[in-house]
Each structure stands twice: as structure tokens, then as C-alpha cells.
Design a protein around this motif. Structure first.
Motif: not given
Length: 549
Positions: A439-456
Motif C-alpha cells: 500500500t505504501d508504494l502504491s500510494v507513493a506512485v499513484l499521485p504521479m500517475a494522476l498528475e501526469v494524466s491531469r497535465l496532459f
């Protein structure tokens, strides 16, 4: 038996074929005279590990019933399964707590001893011929531990041939009453065998080696005290300990074992009835997962409540934006916010889906309870059905408050995109949670993926102006396809008023090309989101199926 670090669990895991696939094992492992593998062992053996991992939301009886449905032969009917469950509850002394939930760290359930009995009972449902137990008394008081081991003793020496089971157990330092229940003993130290043979003969070997057990001393304590070096720094004691190992090994007769013993039994063991079919496994797991979700209904209600609150906030901030020229400036931000909002809500809800259950599902799969594909399909179906009301409720609440085109076709297309957006974000989160393991690693990676999707996502930077070297990131943004889809849906056929403004546009379609929305149609956005969902979930399945450690 042996001190900590002597290799008890490693030996047990080796015999039970539960070691890491990269671990190298030398020597021969035979079962009734011939070599065996993990697939064969699943059919005739059970394994109860040291830590008790169970579904905390289910009751004792429900846990056993679902296990019986998944493990017992498909020829068993409901009455036979019920009889087997009741029989196991009676043998393990669980009848009085059959309606009590197992419990979670935040919700009290059955006791530690009852949890251990339940774990053993789950393995006994299929009437195994061999049962492995890794330190079953860990965390239990002396009375509970003795009571549990007496139950195992009855199982191993029971008169019923149908329930007969050979129990192989690792244990650290049992009390004398527990030690007296064992038949055979292997004494380990630093991965080496110091004694192997009948439990009663161990004291005689120690006595002939010069280390007789003092009166009123626990024999198990004495066996370990002799071979475990003292940390007190007394030199005479250390010399005595180090010399004891060789004397004990030399003090016992050579061990002669017939490796072909029991070959005739092997033919009987291979005749195992098949378990439930794949569709049947999916159906059982669906019922179990739905029941778990129902017990956690407060989380779903909280999710629906916050969806309504967010929809009302968005709808009132952008309340009835109208069809004037200024509405174009307000229309695009609110459409983009709707796409981002539904993505984040969906992703955060499921980000810990697989990490939380990984250890339990790996253990159940190792026991041959069900196939990874059956678990994944049932989990995905339940997660989708549980998440589906959120975007539907959000769309119904926000669409008419904002004052978007009041046409049925436009509304239902907006609703479709909100559902697809939520499912795409959920699929992304499921993929990350399946690949990241914790869970710790998932929570760390997910925000980056969401931010990239939002940026583009097509709002801050239109697709037409996106740098070519980032075209692959632009193509992977689920937000972009949702935003362009609902923008095309809203701008197509939109009639605008001029409001006494010169050089005004009266048709919403005039803004499609300047915003860069003209390179992909609505159907292309729907297809891209569907492909995104399918690919992410396929990768998530591969992670669940093949990442085991």
C-alpha cells in the motif's frame, strides 16, 4: 524443535514446497516412497502458517462455508458441505463462536486461540492426509496452547480412518505437557540435525551423552539448554555447550530409513476428485466479496455522501452558466474539473485493493483454494459494481446545476464519459496496486500517475500544442479523452447569445478547432477509454498472477 534461527520454518517450508522459487534445494524429498511436487501436495496436504490471515469481516461459520465450497470436490452437495463444516467446527471446538466475526484490528472478533483453530479447521475441511503446522502455539497462553495441541493429538491418533492425518509441526520451546504429546522429534541447531527419532528416546540419548535431565525440569527446556550456547560469558558453560553437540550426535544409534516405504499408498493418493469449476469459483468468490463489501457499507455510504457534497459545490460555484459569450470561459474549466474529480475519486477508493489482500490471496492460492483468474475476475466485478453509483450520482447532481445542454442525448453521453473516466482511473489504480505490491508504494506512485494524466488532460495544454516528444504521455492520459469527449458533446450543437458583444460566436462548434479538440471524434474518445481500461486491467491481472513475493 530448536532455538530461534535453527531452521525449523525453513525445513517445514521445504517439505511443504513453500520456499521462494529462486531458492536452491539439494537432496531428495519423497512422499510415500517417490518424489513429489507442490501441485500434488496441494491435493493431499494442508499448511497452517504461524501468522493467522483471515477475512476479518466474515464469521467463523461463513469462513468455513466459503472454504468448503472452494475446496471440496464438485460432487459434494449443499447438505454434505454443511455436514462437513459442522463436523469440523465440532472437532475444533468452534461451535460456540460460529456466528462471531473473525475480527479486524479495529473491530473485536474471536480470540487468538480460536483464530488458530479456525485456520486449522479450514485445512481439515478437505480431510488432508498430511498437515503442516508452523509454530501453532505462537502468541497463545499456556492453557490455550495445551488445549490446542491436545486437539491435534486427538486428530493424529483418532480412531476414525476417514479423519486420519499425519501432523508435522515446528515448535520453539513447549511446556512439558505439550512436549509429551509428540511422537517423533527432530532437534535442530543452526540448520543441522542433532537428534532424530522417537520423542521418548531423546532423554535416553542425552543421558548416555552425559547430560541427564534434572528432576522437575521441563524435558523440552533441557534439550535446548544443552545445545544452546549461553550468552552470560561463563567460559566453562560455553565449553560444555559446544562439546555437547558432538556427544549427542554420537550417542544415538544410526538412523535407517526405508525411502520406499509407503509406495503402495501412492496410487490411492493420486485419486483425488476435482474441485469446483472456474465459473463456480467465480460465483463463490463473488458472493464472498459482496458479503465483505456489505459489512464495510459505511465506506460506500461515505463515498456517496462526499460525491453529493462535491457535486453540489461544483454545481453551485458554476450555477447555471448560461449560453452567453462569458459562459465559454466558465464552461471549459468546469468540464475539466468534472473529469479530474471523477478520476481521483475512483482511483483513491481502490488503490489499496490488492496490497491489503495480497498475503491472504497468495496463501489461499498456495493451498489450491482457487485460481488467480477467478479471484481477479470476481474482485474486478465487485469493485466495478460498487464504484458505479458514484459517477452516476455525480452526473445527475452536477449536470443540471451547471446548466449544460438540457438534451437527453447530451446528458447520457456526459454520464457515459463520467462512468468511463471513473473506470479508467480505477483501472490505473488497480494496475499500480497490483504491480507495487504494498500500500505504501502504491500510494507513493499513484499521485504521479494522476498528475501526469491531469497535465496532459487537454486543458492546460491543448493536444494540438503538446510537444512531439511527449506525445506518448499525451496518448496515455485518460483525462484527455474524457475532457475532449465531454467538450465535444457540449460544444456540438450549442447555441450562444451575443449579449451585445461585437465579434461574437453564436455556435459552440466554432471553439472546437481553436481548442484543439478536432483531431479525435467522440467515438474515438470512447474507444480510447475502453482500450485504456482493458489494457490496465490485463496488466493488473498479470501482476496478481505472477508477482508472488
Amino acid at each position: 524443535m530448536g532455538p530461534s534461527g535453527s531452521g525449523k520454518s525453513t525445513l517445514l517450508n521445504t517439505l511443504a514446497c513453500r520456499l521462494d522459487v529462486n531458492t536452491k534445494v539439494t537432496g531428495e524429498m519423497r512422499l510415500n516412497g517417490t518424489p513429489y511436487d507442490n501441485a500434488e501436495l496441494k491435493r493431499i496436504a494442508g499448511y497452517v502458517m504461524q501468522d493467522d490471515m483471515l477475512n476479518g469481516q466474515l464469521t467463523v461459520e461463513e469462513t468455513l462455508h466459503y472454504t468448503a465450497e472452494l475446496r471440496l470436490p464438485r460432487a459434494f452437495n449443499a447438505k454434505q458441505r454443511n455436514e462437513r463444516v459442522n463436523d469440523v467446527m465440532k472437532d475444533m471446538g468452534l461451535t460456540h463462536v460460529k456466528g462471531v466475526i473473525v475480527g479486524t484490528p479495529l473491530k473485536k472478533g474471536i480470540s487468538g486461540g480460536e483464530r488458530k483453530r479456525l485456520c486449522v479447521g479450514m485445512q481439515l475441511l478437505s480431510r488432508p492426509q498430511l498437515l503442516f503446522l508452523d509454530e501453532p502455539t505462537s502468541g497463545l497462553d499456556s492453557v490455550t496452547a495445551l488445549d490446542l495441541l491436545k486437539t491435534f493429538h486427538v486428530l493424529a491418533h483418532g480412531k476414525s480412518q476417514e479423519k486420519a492425518v499425519t501432523i508435522v509441526c515446528s515448535i520453539h520451546q513447549p511446556q512439558s505437557k505439550i512436549f509429551g504429546l509428540f511422537d517423533s522429534l527432530i532437534l535442530l541447531k543452526n540448520g543441522n540435525i542433532l537428534y532424530q527419532g522417537p520423542r521418548k528416546q531423546a532423554m535416553e540419548v542425552y543421558k548416555h551423552a552425559g547430560y541427564a535431565c534434572p528432576m522437575y525440569t521441563n524435558p523440552a527446556d533441557h534439550l535446548l539448554d544443552v545445545v544452546t550456547p549461553s550468552k552470560g560469558g561463563v567460559s566453562d558453560e560455553l565449553e560444555y555447550k559446544e562439546d555437547s553437540d558432538l556427544k549427542i550426535v554420537q550417542g544415538q544409534p544410526p538412523i535407517n530409513i526405508d525411502l520406499n516405504l509407503g509406495v503402495t499408498k501412492r496410487l490411492l493418493q493420486n485419486k483425488v476428485a476435482p474441485g469446483p469449476s472456474w465459473p463456480r469459483q467465480v460465483g463463490i468468490l463473488l458472493r464472498r466479496t459482496f458479503q465483505e463489501q456489505y459489512r464495510k457499507k459505511k465506506i460506500l455510504l461515505a463515498s456517496l455522501l462526499q460525491t453529493v457534497i462535491m457535486a453540489v459545490l461544483v454545481g453551485t460555484v458554476f450555477l447555471q452558466i448560461g449560453t452567453g459569450q462569458k459562459s465559454i470561459i466558465r464552461r471549459q474549466p468546469v468540464l475539466f474539473f468534472c473529469a479530474v474529480n471523477q478520476g481521483i475519486f475512483g482511483a483513491l477508493t481502490v488503490i489499496n485493493t490488492f496490497p491489503v489482500e495480497r498475503a491472504l490471496t497468495l496463501r489461499e492460492r498456495a493451498s489450491g483454494t482457487y485460481l488467480a483468474s477467478a479471484y481477479f475476475v470476481s474482485k474486478i466485478i465487485v469493485e466495478t459494481l460498487v464504484q458505479l453509483p458514484v459517477p452516476i450520482l455525480f452526473s445527475i447532481s452536477v449536470y443540471f446545476l451547471i446548466g449544460l445542454q438540457p438534451l437527453p442525448g447530451n446528458f447520457f453521453l456526459f454520464l457515459l464519459f463520467m462512468v468511463l473516466c471513473s473506470m479508467a482511473a480505477t483501472s490505473l489504480a488497480l494496475m499500480i496496486s497490483a504491480l507495487c505490491k504494498t500500500t505504501d508504494l502504491s500510494v507513493a506512485v499513484l499521485p504521479m500517475a494522476l498528475e501526469v494524466s491531469r497535465l496532459f488532460g487537454g486543458f492546460f495544454l491543448s493536444p494540438a500544442n503538446s510537444p512531439k516528444y511527449f506525445s506518448w504521455l499525451d496518448a496515455l492520459s485518460y483525462v484527455k479523452y474524457t475532457y475532449i469527449g465531454i467538450s465535444l458533446n457540449e460544444l456540438t450543437g450549442l447555441q450562444l447569445s451575443c449579449d451585445n458583444v461585437t465579434n461574437c460566436e453564436t455556435d459552440g462548434q466554432a471553439f472546437i478547432k481553436p481548442y484543439g479538440f478536432d483531431y479525435i471524434p467522440i467515438g474515438g474518445c470512447v474507444g480510447a477509454l475502453l482500450a485504456y481500461i482493458i489494457v490496465c486491467r490485463i496488466i493488473a491481472f498479470l501482476g496478481v498472477r505472477f508477482l508472488k513475493h
